[in-house]
Design a protein around this motif. Structure first.
Motif, PDB file in Angstrom:
ATOM      1  N   TYR A   5       0.669  -1.248  -0.027  1.00  0.00           N
ATOM      2  CA  TYR A   5       0.042  -0.025   0.053  1.00  0.00           C
ATOM      3  C   TYR A   5       0.992   1.177   0.033  1.00  0.00           C
ATOM      4  O   TYR A   5       1.907   1.328   0.823  1.00  0.00           O
ATOM      5  CB  TYR A   5      -0.932   0.000   1.124  1.00  0.00           C
ATOM      6  N   GLU A  20      -2.799   4.082  -2.855  1.00  0.00           N
ATOM      7  CA  GLU A  20      -2.976   2.927  -3.738  1.00  0.00           C
ATOM      8  C   GLU A  20      -2.264   1.565  -3.393  1.00  0.00           C
ATOM      9  O   GLU A  20      -1.632   1.568  -2.184  1.00  0.00           O
ATOM     10  CB  GLU A  20      -1.852   3.355  -5.077  1.00  0.00           C
ATOM     11  N   PHE A  22      -0.146  -1.778  -4.936  1.00  0.00           N
ATOM     12  CA  PHE A  22       0.619  -2.324  -5.807  1.00  0.00           C
ATOM     13  C   PHE A  22       0.593  -3.643  -5.526  1.00  0.00           C
ATOM     14  O   PHE A  22       0.949  -4.278  -4.551  1.00  0.00           O
ATOM     15  CB  PHE A  22       1.941  -1.965  -5.976  1.00  0.00           C
ATOM     16  N   THR A  29      -0.827  -1.443 -10.358  1.00  0.00           N
ATOM     17  CA  THR A  29      -1.272  -0.458  -9.187  1.00  0.00           C
ATOM     18  C   THR A  29      -2.795  -0.263  -9.303  1.00  0.00           C
ATOM     19  O   THR A  29      -3.290   0.146 -10.203  1.00  0.00           O
ATOM     20  CB  THR A  29      -0.316   0.742  -9.199  1.00  0.00           C
TER      21      THR A  29
END
Length: 70
Positions: A5, A20, A22, A29
């Motif tokens: 995160y 976001e 990943f 993402t």
């Protein structure tokens, strides 16, 4: 899914940050959302269903004395 995160500035001129995720497997993402004011910490619950974060709302310092607290 296993991943990371991230909180990154949406725009260098603003205080809003993008939150976001990943994904290590797909290398993609995903945008989770936006957070106002800089984040100071980020934690994910063990079941992966909740995300906890701390942020600065103001830079004022306050001290509170609570007497007879039980």
């Amino acid at each position: 899914p296993y991943g990371l995160y991230l909180a990154t500035p949406d725009n260098p001129q603003e205080t809003r940050e993008k939150l976001e995720f990943f994904d290590f497997a797909t290398h993609k993402t995903t945008l989770i959302g936006y957070v106002e004011n800089p984040l100071q910490g980020l934690a994910l619950s063990p079941d992966g269903k909740s995300l906890l974060y701390a942020r600065i709302d103001s830079e004022d310092n306050e001290i509170m004395l609570v007497k007879n607290f039980h």
